[in-house]
Design an enzyme around this catalytic site. Structure first.
Site, mmCIF file in Angstrom:
data_model
loop_
_atom_site.group_PDB
_atom_site.id
_atom_site.type_symbol
_atom_site.label_atom_id
_atom_site.label_comp_id
_atom_site.label_asym_id
_atom_site.label_seq_id
_atom_site.Cartn_x
_atom_site.Cartn_y
_atom_site.Cartn_z
ATOM 1 N N HIS A 179 35.887 -37.866 -3.539
ATOM 2 C CA HIS A 179 34.418 -37.204 -3.705
ATOM 3 C C HIS A 179 34.720 -35.943 -4.122
ATOM 4 C CE1 HIS A 179 32.432 -40.326 -1.624
ATOM 5 N NE2 HIS A 179 33.210 -40.395 -0.293
ATOM 6 N N CYS A 194 32.519 -37.211 -8.225
ATOM 7 C CA CYS A 194 31.176 -36.619 -8.378
ATOM 8 C C CYS A 194 31.367 -35.026 -8.980
ATOM 9 C CB CYS A 194 30.315 -36.835 -7.528
ATOM 10 S SG CYS A 194 29.775 -38.299 -7.379
#
Length: 281
Positions: free
Chosen positions: A128, A170
Site C-alpha cells: 500500500h 497507490c
C-alpha cells in the site's frame, strides 16, 4: 565552470537565512567515479561477474490496527518479478510482510554490501502507499528514506551504476476516468549523488493504483510481460514506454464499488539515468 564557459551558477531558491551555499551541504556533495574509457560511452557497462542483486519486498498482510486491507494478488506480482529478473541474471531475494523496521534493515544492509562485482541494482516494492510514502505491515515510511540509502555518497560500490526501483503502490486517492480518443565517460569524473536512479511508479502522483486479486497489479503484470518480451532487445526506457502503453490501453477497472468502475491508470517513470540501460551486453 558553467556549461557555456562564463558566468556563475546559482540555484533557483529563495534567498534568506535558509539559503544553502553551493558547498554548505556535504550530504549533497558530488562523488568521484572511476570509469574506464569505452566505445559505449552512452551505455551502462555490464562487464561485471553478475548483472546485480534484485530485492523484492512483498507486503500482503497488515496489522489490523493500520486499517489496511489484505493485498490479494500481490504474490502473483512477486512470483512474476522473481521469474523475470531471475532470467535476466539477477540474484533475487524476496522479503514477505515486512514491518517498517524490517524494510529499513533489509535495504540498509543491502546498501552497505559490496556491489563491486555487480553491474546494477534492482528493488521491487509491492505494498500500500500514498504520495511520497510506502507502507510496511505496521505503518508507513517516506519512500525517499528507503531509496536514498543507495545514493552515491552512501553506497559507494554502486556509484555510476544504475539503481532501478519498481514501485507498485497507490500514490493518493484520485481516480482516472479516462477519455475517449481516436487511435489513429572517461577518466575520473565527478557525478551527482542522485544520479543513475530510475523510479518506475505504478501510477501518476495523487492517484490510486489498481490490482486484480487473481492476476496481480496492472503495472507489475505489464512490467513483467514487457521485460520478458523485450528485455533482450530494447533499452530500458523503451521497455517502460511500452509498459505505459499496455497499462493505459489494455486495462480498465471492473468494480461493484460506487465510483470505482471503468477507471484507468498510467504509470509514471522518473529517470535520473545518465546512460542507456540494457539488460544484455
Amino acid at each position: 565552470m558553467s556549461a557555456n564557459g562564463s558566468g556563475e551558477d546559482s540555484t533557483d531558491a529563495k534567498s534568506g537565512d535558509g539559503q544553502w551555499s553551493q558547498s554548505s551541504s556535504s550530504a549533497s556533495a558530488p562523488m568521484d567515479v572511476d570509469a574506464k574509457s569505452s566505445a559505449h560511452s552512452f551505455r551502462y557497462s555490464l562487464n561485471f561477474p553478475c548483472i546485480g542483486q534484485c530485492i523484492i519486498i512483498n507486503n500482503k498482510n497488515f496489522d489490523r490496527r493500520t486499517g489496511m486491507n489484505q493485498r490479494n494478488g500481490t504474490d502473483v506480482d512477486a512470483a512474476n518479478a522473481v521469474k523475470v529478473f531471475g532470467k535476466l541474471g539477477y540474484k533475487v531475494k524476496v522479503y514477505n510482510d515486512q514491518s517498517v523496521d524490517q524494510m529499513k534493515h533489509v535495504l540498509t544492509s543491502a546498501s552497505k554490501e559490496d556491489h563491486s562485482c555487480y553491474a546494477s541494482f534492482v528493488c521491487v516494492l509491492l505494498s500500500h502507499g500514498d504520495e511520497g510514502v510506502f507502507f510496511g505491515t505496521d505503518g508507513s515510511i517516506e519512500l525517499k528514506y528507503l531509496t536514498s540509502l543507495f545514493r552515491g555518497d552512501r553506497c559507494r560500490s554502486l556509484v555510476g551504476k544504475p539503481k532501478l526501483f519498481f514501485i507498485q503502490a497507490c500514490r493518493g486517492t484520485d481516480l482516472d476516468a479516462g477519455i475517449e480518443t481516436d487511435s489513429g565517460e572517461d577518466g575520473m569524473t565527478k557525478i551527482p549523488v542522485e544520479a543513475d536512479f530510475l523510479y518506475a511508479f505504478s501510477t501518476a502522483p495523487g492517484y490510486y493504483s489498481w490490482r486484480n486479486t487473481m492476476t496481480g497489479s496492472w503495472f507489475m503484470q505489464s512490467l513483467c510481460d514487457m521485460i520478458a518480451k523485450y528485455g533482450k532487445e530494447l533499452e530500458l526506457l523503451h521497455i517502460m514506454t511500452r509498459v505505459n502503453h499496455k497499462v493505459a490501453v489494455e486495462f480498465e477497472s471492473v468494480s461493484n464499488s460506487p465510483g470505482f468502475d471503468a477507471k484507468k491508470q498510467i504509470p509514471c517513470i522518473v529517470s535520473m539515468l545518465t546512460k542507456e540501460m540494457y539488460f544484455f551486453p
